[in-house]
Design an enzyme around this catalytic site. Structure first.
Site, PDB file in Angstrom:
ATOM      1  N   ASP A 165       0.948  -1.042  -0.077  1.00  0.00           N
ATOM      2  CA  ASP A 165      -0.124   0.134  -0.016  1.00  0.00           C
ATOM      3  C   ASP A 165       0.942   1.248  -0.084  1.00  0.00           C
ATOM      4  O   ASP A 165       0.311   2.114   0.677  1.00  0.00           O
ATOM      5  CB  ASP A 165      -0.781   0.172   1.313  1.00  0.00           C
ATOM      6  CG  ASP A 165      -1.987  -1.099   1.373  1.00  0.00           C
ATOM      7  OD1 ASP A 165      -2.260  -1.620   0.184  1.00  0.00           O
ATOM      8  OD2 ASP A 165      -2.140  -1.706   2.327  1.00  0.00           O
TER       9      ASP A 165
ATOM     10  N   LYS B 210       1.850   1.906  -5.048  1.00  0.00           N
ATOM     11  CA  LYS B 210       2.556   1.464  -6.253  1.00  0.00           C
ATOM     12  C   LYS B 210       1.530   1.779  -7.575  1.00  0.00           C
ATOM     13  O   LYS B 210       1.974   2.096  -8.744  1.00  0.00           O
ATOM     14  CB  LYS B 210       2.794  -0.123  -6.452  1.00  0.00           C
ATOM     15  CG  LYS B 210       3.676  -0.398  -5.177  1.00  0.00           C
ATOM     16  CD  LYS B 210       3.724  -1.971  -4.952  1.00  0.00           C
ATOM     17  CE  LYS B 210       2.289  -2.470  -4.262  1.00  0.00           C
ATOM     18  NZ  LYS B 210       2.231  -1.881  -2.761  1.00  0.00           N
TER      19      LYS B 210
ATOM     20  N   GLY C 284      -4.708  -4.364  -3.686  1.00  0.00           N
ATOM     21  CA  GLY C 284      -5.540  -3.149  -4.108  1.00  0.00           C
ATOM     22  C   GLY C 284      -4.659  -2.030  -4.432  1.00  0.00           C
ATOM     23  O   GLY C 284      -3.985  -1.407  -3.533  1.00  0.00           O
TER      24      GLY C 284
ATOM     25  N   GLN D 162       1.932  -6.070  -3.014  1.00  0.00           N
ATOM     26  CA  GLN D 162       2.616  -6.174  -1.825  1.00  0.00           C
ATOM     27  C   GLN D 162       3.673  -5.226  -1.627  1.00  0.00           C
ATOM     28  O   GLN D 162       3.969  -4.484  -2.320  1.00  0.00           O
ATOM     29  CB  GLN D 162       2.653  -7.593  -1.419  1.00  0.00           C
ATOM     30  CG  GLN D 162       1.339  -8.527  -1.129  1.00  0.00           C
ATOM     31  CD  GLN D 162       0.748  -9.027  -2.370  1.00  0.00           C
ATOM     32  OE1 GLN D 162       1.205  -9.489  -3.325  1.00  0.00           O
ATOM     33  NE2 GLN D 162      -0.552  -8.536  -2.613  1.00  0.00           N
TER      34      GLN D 162
HETATM   35  P1  GDP Z   1      -0.503   0.214  -3.569  1.00  0.00           P
HETATM   36  O1  GDP Z   1      -1.281  -0.930  -3.033  1.00  0.00           O
HETATM   37  O2  GDP Z   1       0.833   0.519  -3.332  1.00  0.00           O
HETATM   38  O3  GDP Z   1      -0.989   0.704  -4.963  1.00  0.00           O
HETATM   39  O4  GDP Z   1      -1.263   1.357  -2.814  1.00  0.00           O
HETATM   40  P2  GDP Z   1      -2.895   1.647  -2.363  1.00  0.00           P
HETATM   41  O5  GDP Z   1      -3.423   2.104  -3.203  1.00  0.00           O
HETATM   42  O6  GDP Z   1      -3.262   0.234  -1.583  1.00  0.00           O
HETATM   43  O7  GDP Z   1      -2.695   2.611  -0.990  1.00  0.00           O
HETATM   44  C1  GDP Z   1      -2.277   3.982  -1.384  1.00  0.00           C
HETATM   45  C2  GDP Z   1      -3.427   4.974  -0.858  1.00  0.00           C
HETATM   46  O8  GDP Z   1      -2.816   6.388  -0.765  1.00  0.00           O
HETATM   47  C3  GDP Z   1      -4.371   5.064  -1.854  1.00  0.00           C
HETATM   48  O9  GDP Z   1      -5.685   5.513  -1.364  1.00  0.00           O
HETATM   49  C4  GDP Z   1      -4.011   6.482  -2.683  1.00  0.00           C
HETATM   50  O10 GDP Z   1      -5.025   6.767  -3.468  1.00  0.00           O
HETATM   51  C5  GDP Z   1      -3.422   7.185  -1.686  1.00  0.00           C
HETATM   52  N1  GDP Z   1      -2.008   7.876  -2.239  1.00  0.00           N
HETATM   53  C6  GDP Z   1      -1.291   7.631  -3.093  1.00  0.00           C
HETATM   54  N2  GDP Z   1      -0.527   8.635  -3.232  1.00  0.00           N
HETATM   55  C7  GDP Z   1      -0.670   9.420  -2.372  1.00  0.00           C
HETATM   56  C8  GDP Z   1      -0.333  10.905  -1.797  1.00  0.00           C
HETATM   57  O11 GDP Z   1       0.951  11.220  -2.286  1.00  0.00           O
HETATM   58  N3  GDP Z   1      -0.678  11.564  -0.928  1.00  0.00           N
HETATM   59  C9  GDP Z   1      -1.957  11.087  -0.358  1.00  0.00           C
HETATM   60  N4  GDP Z   1      -2.564  11.799   0.448  1.00  0.00           N
HETATM   61  N5  GDP Z   1      -2.508   9.791  -0.646  1.00  0.00           N
HETATM   62  C10 GDP Z   1      -1.873   9.007  -1.651  1.00  0.00           C
HETATM   63  P1  IMO Z   2      -0.943  -4.219  -2.194  1.00  0.00           P
HETATM   64  O1  IMO Z   2      -0.329  -4.686  -3.604  1.00  0.00           O
HETATM   65  C1  IMO Z   2      -0.933  -4.766   2.223  1.00  0.00           C
HETATM   66  C2  IMO Z   2      -1.087  -8.524   3.816  1.00  0.00           C
HETATM   67  C3  IMO Z   2      -2.119  -8.982   4.558  1.00  0.00           C
HETATM   68  C4  IMO Z   2      -1.416  -9.838   5.529  1.00  0.00           C
HETATM   69  C5  IMO Z   2      -0.236 -10.809   4.901  1.00  0.00           C
HETATM   70  C6  IMO Z   2      -1.005 -11.759   4.046  1.00  0.00           C
HETATM   71  O2  IMO Z   2      -2.083  -3.330  -2.339  1.00  0.00           O
HETATM   72  O3  IMO Z   2       0.282  -3.470  -1.448  1.00  0.00           O
HETATM   73  P2  IMO Z   2      -2.462 -12.660   2.151  1.00  0.00           P
HETATM   74  O4  IMO Z   2      -3.672 -12.394   1.603  1.00  0.00           O
HETATM   75  O5  IMO Z   2      -1.570 -12.420   0.967  1.00  0.00           O
HETATM   76  O6  IMO Z   2      -2.340 -14.075   2.534  1.00  0.00           O
HETATM   77  O7  IMO Z   2      -2.143 -11.729   3.403  1.00  0.00           O
HETATM   78  O8  IMO Z   2       0.106  -9.838   3.612  1.00  0.00           O
HETATM   79  N1  IMO Z   2      -1.021  -8.067   2.653  1.00  0.00           N
HETATM   80  C7  IMO Z   2      -1.061  -6.727   1.917  1.00  0.00           C
HETATM   81  N2  IMO Z   2      -1.024  -5.658   2.624  1.00  0.00           N
HETATM   82  N3  IMO Z   2      -1.116  -4.553   0.555  1.00  0.00           N
HETATM   83  C8  IMO Z   2      -1.250  -5.369   0.074  1.00  0.00           C
HETATM   84  O9  IMO Z   2      -1.114  -5.403  -1.307  1.00  0.00           O
HETATM   85  C9  IMO Z   2      -1.181  -6.826   0.713  1.00  0.00           C
HETATM   86  N4  IMO Z   2      -1.678  -8.015   0.170  1.00  0.00           N
HETATM   87  C10 IMO Z   2      -1.257  -8.889   1.347  1.00  0.00           C
HETATM   88  O10 IMO Z   2      -2.684  -8.002   5.193  1.00  0.00           O
HETATM   89  O11 IMO Z   2      -0.767  -9.182   6.460  1.00  0.00           O
HETATM   90 MG    MG Z   3      -2.797  -1.710  -1.959  1.00  0.00          MG
END
Ligand code: GDP
Ligand code: IMO
Ligand code: MG
Length: 422
Positions: A13, A16, A40, A222
Site C-alpha cells: 500500500d 504503487k 488493491g 504487496q
Molecule cells: P498500492 O497498493 O501500493 O497501489 O497502494 P494503495 O492504493 O493500496 O494505497 C495507497 C493509498 O494512498 C491510496 O488510497 C492512494 O489513493 C493514496 N495515495 C497515493 N499517493 C498519495 C499521496 O501522495 N498522498 C496522499 N494523501 N494519498 C496518496
Molecule cells: P498491495 O499490492 C498490504 C498482507 C495481508 C497479510 C499478509 C498476508 O495493495 O500493496 P495474504 O492475503 O497475502 O495471505 O496476506 O499480507 N497483504 C497486504 N498488505 N497491501 C497488499 O497489497 C497486501 N497483500 C497482502 O494484510 O498481513
Molecule cells: Mg494496496
C-alpha cells in the site's frame, strides 16, 4: 535494457498503483508479476478513483499492453468483476489485456482453505486478506495447481473436481467443511468469461516486445517486507515480491532489467499481523491514520501506522537493487510539527544495529529516532520541486544520505497530477 521494475519497499500500500499509472505512458507494456486479489492498487484521476486488484495499473492507457504474468494467482470471479467495473466506466480493455496461460487459478476451495488455515492458527494469525493466496501458491509449488491454460482443455471439470477433492481431504482433520457449493456456479460462469479473453504464453509476448526494442514496466504487488523469503516470516504473503520475482513471474531474463523503482511512504503502515518496530499505538499513530486515510483498499481494515523505518528500507533497497526512490504521501505529514525517522534499532541485549534482525528478534527491538522538523506547508498546492519548503528539502536530503539512493519522485496527493519530479 528495456525492462524497469516497480516494487513496494514496505508492507504494501505504498502507492504503487498510482506511480505505475503515472509512468505507464513512457512504456509499451505494463506487466503484473506476482500476487493476486490480495492487492488493491488505487489510481485517481479526472475526479475518479479506481481500485485494481489483478488488472495491471496501465489499463487506462489504451495503447499500452497490460499483461497478467505467470507469477500471478488469478481469481476469475474477482477478475470478471474488475473488468465489468472498468467496462461500466467506459474503459475498453478488450484489445490490450493479456493473461498468462501459466498463471495459477484461485478456486473457491482455496479461499475456504485460507479461512480454515487462518482459524487454525489461533493467536498467530497472519491477518491474511483471505483471498486464497497462500493455498493457491502452496498448490503451485506442490505441483497440483490448476493453471489458466487448463480451462481450455476438455477435462477441466475433472481436474477441478480432483483439486477440490484434495482440498476436502486437507480440511478434514480440522473437522471443517469447505462449504463452496454456493460459489461454484459463479466460479464456472467466470471461467466461461475467462475463456473469451486473450489467454496466451505471455513470456513469448513480452520477449517478442523486447526483441522489437519495446519497453516494459513490471508492476509488483504487496511489499518487500511481505516477501516469502525476506519478509517478516511467517507474517508475509506467499510470493516473491522483490524485483527478482519479476524475472520468474514474467519469464524475463535478469539481463533485460534496468531501473528498479522503490516505492515508500514518507512514514510507514502495515495491515495484518507481524512485527512493526516503528508502529505508533497512540494518538500520533491515530493522526497518521486519519491524515493518510489509512484503511485497506481490499478489506477496509484500519492500517497500523508508524514512522519511517530506515533499517527496514535499507534492507529492501539492498534486496531489490533500487536505483531510484519514490516518496509517497509526503502531504500526509503536513500537519506534524516534528517527524521522526528510525535510523537504527537497539536490540534486547542493548546493541545498536542498522541491520534487520530475524523476524522473531525484530519484535523485541527498540527503534532509535532522529527528529526532523515539520514543514507547516500545504504540499497539495505544490506543483514543482522548486516550491518545496526548506524543511522538506532537508528531509529528502537526509533520506538520500541515509539510504544512498536518489529520490526522483515526491507524491503530494492521490491524484495523478500530484506527482512532483526531482
Ligand atoms: P498500492 O497498493 O501500493 O497501489 O497502494 P494503495 O492504493 O493500496 O494505497 C495507497 C493509498 O494512498 C491510496 O488510497 C492512494 O489513493 C493514496 N495515495 C497515493 N499517493 C498519495 C499521496 O501522495 N498522498 C496522499 N494523501 N494519498 C496518496
Ligand atoms: P498491495 O499490492 C498490504 C498482507 C495481508 C497479510 C499478509 C498476508 O495493495 O500493496 P495474504 O492475503 O497475502 O495471505 O496476506 O499480507 N497483504 C497486504 N498488505 N497491501 C497488499 O497489497 C497486501 N497483500 C497482502 O494484510 O498481513
Ligand atoms: Mg494496496
Amino acid at each position: 535494457m528495456p525492462v524497469d521494475v516497480l516494487v513496494g519497499l514496505q508492507w504494501g500500500d505504498e502507492g504503487k498503483g498510482k506511480i505505475v499509472d503515472v509512468l505507464a505512458p513512457t512504456y509499451d507494456a505494463v506487466a503484473r508479476f506476482q500476487g493476486g486479489p490480495n492487492a488493491g492498487h488505487t489510481l485517481t484521476f479526472d475526479g475518479m478513483k479506481h481500485v485494481l486488484r489483478q488488472v495491471p495499473s496501465g489499463i487506462f492507457h489504451p495503447h499500452i499492453l497490460n499483461v497478467v504474468g505467470n507469477g500471478v494467482v488469478l481469481d476469475p470471479v474477482v477478475f470478471r468483476e474488475e473488468l465489468q467495473k472498468l467496462t461500466d466506466r467506459g474503459v475498453d480493455w478488450s484489445k490490450n489485456l493479456y493473461i498468462s496461460k501459466k498463471a495459477q487459478l484461485i478456486l473457491p476451495s482455496h479461499r475456504a482453505l485460507d479461512r480454515i488455515n487462518e482459524e487454525a492458527r489461533g493467536n498467530t494469525k497472519i491477518g491474511s486478506t483471505l483471498k486464497g493466496i497462500g493455498p493457491t501458491y502452496s498448490d503451485k509449488i506442490g505441483r497440483v495447481g490448476l493453471r489458466v491454460g487448463n480451462i481450455l482443455l476438455p477435462d477441466f471439470q475433472e481436474r477441478y473436481k480432483e483439486a477440490v477433492a484434495q482440498h476436502v481431504s486437507i480440511a478434514a482433520p480440522y473437522n471443517k467443511k469447505l462449504e463452496i457449493e454456493e460459489f461454484e456456479e459463479e466460479f464456472f460462469s467466470a471461467i466461461e468469461f475467462l475463456r473469451t479473453l486473450q489467454l496466451t504464453d505471455t513470456e513469448y509476448l513480452l520477449n517478442d516486445l523486447l526483441s522489437q526494442g519495446k519497453r516494459i514496466l513490471a508492476e509488483g504487488a504487496q511489499g518487500s517486507l511481505l516477501d516469502i523469503d525476506f519478509g517478516t516470516y511467517p507474517y508475509v504473503t506467499s510470493s516473491s515480491t522483490i524485483s527478482a520475482g519479476a524475472c520468474t513471474g514474467l519469464g524475463i531474463s535478469p539481463r533485460h532489467i534496468d531501473k528498479v523503482y522503490g516505492i515508500t511512504k514518507a512514514y510507514c503502515t502495515r495491515v495484518g499481523s507481524g512485527p512493526f518496530p516503528t508502529e505508533l499505538e497512540d494518538e500520533v499513530g491515530e493522526e497518521l491514520r486519519k491524515a493518510g486515510r489509512e484503511f485497506g483498499a481490499v478489506t477496509g481494515r484500519p492500517r497500523r501506522c508508524g514512522w519511517i523505518d530506515l533499517p527496514a528500507l535499507r534492507y529492501a533497497i539492498m534486496l531489490n537493487g533500487v536505483t531510484e526512490l519514490h516518496l509517497m504521501k509526503a502531504d500526509v505529514l503536513d500537519g506534524f510539527a516534528e517527524i521522526q525517522a528510525c535510523t537504527h534499532y537497539r536490540t534486547a541485549t542493548g546493541e545498536s544495529t542498522t541491520r534487520l534482525p530475524d523476524p522473531g528478534e525484530l519484535q523485541t527491538v527498540t527503534p532509535e529516532y532522529q527528529a526532523i522538523p515539520g514543514w507547516h506547508t500545504d504540499l497539495t498546492q505544490v506543483t514543482e520541486a522548486a516550491q518545496f519548503p526548506q524543511e522538506l528539502s532537508d528531509y529528502l536530503n537526509f533520506l538520500e544520505k541515509e539510504l544512498q539512493v536518489p529520490i526522483r519522485i515526491v507524491s503530494v496527493g492521490p491524484d495523478r497530477v500530484s506527482t512532483i519530479l526531482r
